[in-house]
Write an enzyme that holds these catalytic residues in place. Structure first.
Site, PDB file in Angstrom:
ATOM      1  N   TYR A  21      -1.928  -0.935  10.075  1.00 51.44           N
ATOM      2  CA  TYR A  21      -2.131  -1.413   8.697  1.00 51.44           C
ATOM      3  C   TYR A  21      -0.863  -1.165   7.865  1.00 51.44           C
ATOM      4  O   TYR A  21      -0.370  -2.067   7.176  1.00 51.44           O
ATOM      5  CB  TYR A  21      -3.339  -0.690   8.094  1.00 51.44           C
ATOM      6  CG  TYR A  21      -3.573  -0.955   6.633  1.00 51.44           C
ATOM      7  CD1 TYR A  21      -4.107  -2.162   6.194  1.00 51.44           C
ATOM      8  CD2 TYR A  21      -3.279   0.019   5.679  1.00 51.44           C
ATOM      9  CE1 TYR A  21      -4.337  -2.397   4.841  1.00 51.44           C
ATOM     10  CE2 TYR A  21      -3.507  -0.200   4.333  1.00 51.44           C
ATOM     11  CZ  TYR A  21      -4.032  -1.405   3.910  1.00 51.44           C
ATOM     12  OH  TYR A  21      -4.252  -1.632   2.575  1.00 51.44           O
TER      13      TYR A  21
ATOM     14  N   SER B 216       0.837  -1.209   0.000  1.00 51.41           N
ATOM     15  CA  SER B 216       0.000   0.000   0.000  1.00 51.41           C
ATOM     16  C   SER B 216       0.865   1.248   0.000  1.00 51.41           C
ATOM     17  O   SER B 216       1.892   1.304   0.678  1.00 51.41           O
ATOM     18  CB  SER B 216      -0.907   0.030   1.224  1.00 51.41           C
ATOM     19  OG  SER B 216      -1.623   1.260   1.248  1.00 51.41           O
TER      20      SER B 216
END
Ligand code: NAP
Length: 246
Positions: free
Chosen positions: A154, A141
């Protein structure tokens, strides 16, 4: 198409969102695709039907990626049914947002179990079993570089996968297998959209100089490049597919 025929790709979390777009695209490119899912059996079966309807080959495979034994069984079943595995796309993932102060143990454990350990579970099997010429593609990401509050845990799971991407690309020396990561920015799926007020979505949509959200197909195009013949010389890299946000 011809270059990918007889090749088998496992796409984890292929039932919905980015994974479904990747599975559809790889099937269109000639791969036989294993559509892995955890709970969305109906969505996975419908995707398999639509791939077959379009002339492709696919099968659905239930396995929670955080369960190492279930992942090994999925690889066993794939090899038994299709003869081997050439491509692993580690796409399954969850995103939960909270500050470090507020995120409790369950919040941390669930993201580490699925995003980090889950990807390691599948890479372990792929490292042992992928055929020569194989490809491993990890969905990371762009938040790894953005440092936004609430994204810490995350982002940490995705940063860990980035590190393993580099290490595994070297561990597989001599096997003619590449290991890369694709790091999307905000992409229009349930993972990104659910629970966000429209104003937040609008602001994040304008972050990229290209001034729109990524679409699952944008990410599928990038993965297809790395999985196919044109991506053969890319190895040990993280490709940020995000319209230029970072
Ligand atoms: P999504 O729409 O929420 O879909 C997630 C997929 O992962 C579903 O197919 C789900 O299957 C599967 N999954 C979840 N837990 C699983 C488990 N334990 N075992 C197997 N499969 C599991 O998410 P997405 O937006 O497409 O995200 C796909 C990947 O891109 C993720 O790794 C995410 O971190 C990454 N990413 C997304 C964005 C974004 O903005 N959307 C940005 C950067 C990176 P079931 O429905 O069967 O549970």
């Amino acid at each position: 198409m011809a270059n990918n025929e007889n090749k088998v790709a496992i796409v984890t979390g292929g039932s919905r969102g980015i994974g479904a777009a990747i599975a559809g695209r790889l099937a269109g490119d000639g791969f036989t695709v294993v559509v892995n899912y955890a709970g969305s059996a109906k969505a996975a079966e419908e995707l398999v039907d639509s791939i077959e309807h379009a002339g492709g080959r696919a099968l659905a495979a239930q396995a929670d990626v955080s369960d190492a034994a279930a992942v090994a069984r999925m690889f066993d079943r794939t090899e038994a049914a299709l003869g081997g595995v050439d491509v692993l796309v580690n796409n399954a993932g969850i995103m939960k947002l909270a500050t470090i102060a507020d995120g409790d143990e369950a919040f941390v454990d669930s993201q580490i179990a699925i995003n980090l350990k889950g990807s390691i579970n599948t890479m372990r099997e792929a490292a042992k079993r992928l055929r020569a010429g194989g490809r491993i593609i990890n969905l990371c990401s762009s938040v790894v570089g953005l440092y936004q509050p609430t994204y810490g845990v995350y982002a940490a799971t995705k940063a860990g996968i980035e590190a393993i991407t580099h290490v595994l690309s070297r561990e597989l020396r001599g096997r003619n297998i590449t290991v890369n990561a694709v790091a999307p920015g905000p992409t229009a799926t349930a993972l990104f959209l659910d629970g966000k007020p429209q104003g937040v979505i609008d602001n994040l949509s304008k972050l990229a100089p290209l001034e729109r959200l990524g679409q699952p197909e944008d990410i599928a195009n990038t993965v297809a490049f790395l999985a196919g013949p044109d991506g053969a010389w890319i190895n040990g890299q993280v490709l940020r597919a995000n319209g230029g946000i970072i």
